[in-house]
Design a protein around this motif. Structure first.
Motif, PDB file in Angstrom:
ATOM      1  N   SER A 167       0.815  -1.209   0.000  1.00  0.00           N
ATOM      2  CA  SER A 167       0.000   0.000   0.000  1.00  0.00           C
ATOM      3  C   SER A 167       0.849   1.260   0.000  1.00  0.00           C
ATOM      4  O   SER A 167       0.464   2.275  -0.608  1.00  0.00           O
ATOM      5  CB  SER A 167      -0.904   0.027   1.242  1.00  0.00           C
ATOM      6  OG  SER A 167      -1.834  -1.020   1.225  1.00  0.00           O
ATOM      7  N   PRO A 170       5.161   2.467  -2.848  1.00  0.00           N
ATOM      8  CA  PRO A 170       5.309   3.349  -4.017  1.00  0.00           C
ATOM      9  C   PRO A 170       5.441   4.818  -3.647  1.00  0.00           C
ATOM     10  O   PRO A 170       6.238   5.553  -4.246  1.00  0.00           O
ATOM     11  CB  PRO A 170       4.024   3.089  -4.812  1.00  0.00           C
ATOM     12  CG  PRO A 170       3.628   1.707  -4.441  1.00  0.00           C
ATOM     13  CD  PRO A 170       3.961   1.596  -2.982  1.00  0.00           C
ATOM     14  N   TRP A 274       1.810   5.533  -7.532  1.00  0.00           N
ATOM     15  CA  TRP A 274       1.257   4.177  -7.430  1.00  0.00           C
ATOM     16  C   TRP A 274       1.006   3.572  -8.808  1.00  0.00           C
ATOM     17  O   TRP A 274       1.306   2.399  -9.040  1.00  0.00           O
ATOM     18  CB  TRP A 274      -0.040   4.212  -6.618  1.00  0.00           C
ATOM     19  CG  TRP A 274       0.189   4.123  -5.136  1.00  0.00           C
ATOM     20  CD1 TRP A 274       0.094   2.998  -4.363  1.00  0.00           C
ATOM     21  CD2 TRP A 274       0.572   5.187  -4.249  1.00  0.00           C
ATOM     22  NE1 TRP A 274       0.378   3.296  -3.051  1.00  0.00           N
ATOM     23  CE2 TRP A 274       0.673   4.635  -2.949  1.00  0.00           C
ATOM     24  CE3 TRP A 274       0.823   6.546  -4.417  1.00  0.00           C
ATOM     25  CZ2 TRP A 274       1.020   5.395  -1.830  1.00  0.00           C
ATOM     26  CZ3 TRP A 274       1.167   7.305  -3.307  1.00  0.00           C
ATOM     27  CH2 TRP A 274       1.267   6.733  -2.033  1.00  0.00           C
ATOM     28  N   VAL A 286      -3.906  -1.072  -9.424  1.00  0.00           N
ATOM     29  CA  VAL A 286      -4.446   0.183  -8.906  1.00  0.00           C
ATOM     30  C   VAL A 286      -5.752   0.470  -9.632  1.00  0.00           C
ATOM     31  O   VAL A 286      -5.793   0.505 -10.868  1.00  0.00           O
ATOM     32  CB  VAL A 286      -3.446   1.339  -9.101  1.00  0.00           C
ATOM     33  CG1 VAL A 286      -4.036   2.654  -8.588  1.00  0.00           C
ATOM     34  CG2 VAL A 286      -2.129   1.032  -8.392  1.00  0.00           C
ATOM     35  N   VAL A 319      -4.902   5.203   1.295  1.00  0.00           N
ATOM     36  CA  VAL A 319      -4.733   4.037   0.432  1.00  0.00           C
ATOM     37  C   VAL A 319      -5.543   2.884   1.012  1.00  0.00           C
ATOM     38  O   VAL A 319      -5.355   2.514   2.176  1.00  0.00           O
ATOM     39  CB  VAL A 319      -3.252   3.624   0.321  1.00  0.00           C
ATOM     40  CG1 VAL A 319      -3.101   2.460  -0.656  1.00  0.00           C
ATOM     41  CG2 VAL A 319      -2.395   4.798  -0.113  1.00  0.00           C
TER      42      VAL A 319
END
Length: 357
Positions: A167, A170, A274, A286, A319
């Motif tokens: 999560s 990135p 992300w 994503v 997230v």
């Protein structure tokens, strides 16, 4: 080519999920399954859903029974696999789904687990971003799969830990979020606690309620999360407030993590971090802006689905990640990592399709 496989701890939830996925793998042949109190009994008594493996009988978990296979998967309680892994002499690849070989710092093991520390193995989260340095000191961003290629010993992740690490890594790697003051709250299914009978995991105790546990920085997956975020390039020691909550679903994790956005970073830059990190990934996806995953969307699949939003008033990114704790969180990650180590196409034997309703 066919690889001979043994699964230690085959009567538990993680062992059962390993066997379910291994049974459909075209290059793995399950030859041996072991248990503890169930040794000597047909596997089908412990795993009645595994009809194709009804011919197997659970054997005692000993180094002699496990040695000599091409691959051994361990699905034993924390602290139990280390004594066996140290005695393997003729196993090409060992994959531990317990915690015994995950942590690189013995002090973390002492603080959160206790007992004998065993050396860290190659971490089994292929999509995890890893920060490395070129000869001139410039950062180079790779994925953990590059370290898994050719590995002979792999530590599969903690399901909660990999969910949170995937999560947040990135954003840390791209420098758009800060690694301190991270907050993660997880809704988790009780299968992550194993199959042993415990009062707090009885249906009567779980139905119609949500139960927080390991509150206040005591959960064993916290050092594993910090370790992964350091590896992603966190500046300074990551700090995270981590609270899991048992909810009445047999399997699944829904992790909501928030982190401070680095001042001056736009919402577009945050999302791009992300999307760029996982653009080429099969099993970590994503979702489009405004969409967020449900645990039901990942049931039985080797997928981690991620939705994110920027809370501009709070200056934080939110997230939301969902995965099946027994599949992508444990057994799927173990098999995916084993595929990479052996040079087999990464997705072999694994599916992105869940089960619905």
């Amino acid at each position: 080519m066919s690889y001979s496989v043994a699964v230690a701890g085959a009567s538990g939830y993680a062992g059962g999920e390993l066997l379910r996925l291994l049974a459909q793998h075209p290059e793995f042949e399950i030859r041996t399954v072991t248990g503890h109190s169930s040794a000597g009994r047909p596997l089908i008594e412990s795993q009645p859903q595994l009809r194709s493996l009804a011919h197997l009988t659970l054997q005692e978990t000993t180094p002699e029974v496990l040695d000599g296979h091409d691959i051994v998967f361990f699905a034993l309680p924390h602290g139990a696999s280390g004594e066996f892994t140290a005695q393997l002499t003729s196993v090409r690849l060992a994959v531990d789904c317990g915690a015994d070989h995950r942590l690189t710092d013995p002090a973390d093991w002492d603080a959160f687990y206790g007992g004998e520390y065993h050396e860290a193995w190659t971490y089994g989260v292929p999509e995890l971003i890893v920060a490395e340095r070129a000869a001139d000191g410039a950062p180079i961003w790779t994925h953990q799969r590059e370290h898994l290629a050719g590995a002979t010993r792999i530590a599969a992740p903690g399901c909660n830990a990999s969910t949170v690490a995937l999560s947040l890594a990135p954003g840390i790697a791209a420098g758009v979020i800060e690694a301190h003051d991270i907050v993660s709250v997880l809704a988790v299914g009780p299968s992550g606690a194993g199959k042993a009978a415990k009062t707090n995991l009885l249906g009567a105790e779980l139905m119609g309620t949500a139960n927080p546990y390991a509150v206040g920085g005591t959960h064993r997956h916290i050092p594993e999360i910090r370790q992964a975020l350091r590896g992603a390039g966190a500046a300074g020691e990551p700090s995270i407030s981590f609270t899991p909550v048992l909810v009445p679903m047999s399997r699944g994790i829904l992790a909501t993590s928030t982190a401070r956005i680095v001042p001056g970073t736009s919402a577009a830059q945050v999302r791009a971090a992300w999307e760029d990190a996982y653009a080429a990934e099969t099993f970590v996806q994503v979702l489009p802006e405004g969409q967020f995953p449900r645990t039901a969307d990942t049931l039985g699949a080797n997928t981690c689905l991620i939705g994110l939003a920027v809370d501009e008033a709070a200056g934080r990114v939110v997230v939301v990640a969902a995965l099946d704790n027994l599949a992508k969180g444990t057994a799927g990650a173990a098999i995916q990592s084993a595929n990479i180590a052996l040079g087999i196409p990464e997705a072999t034997g694994l599916s992105i399709n869940g089960v619905a309703p």
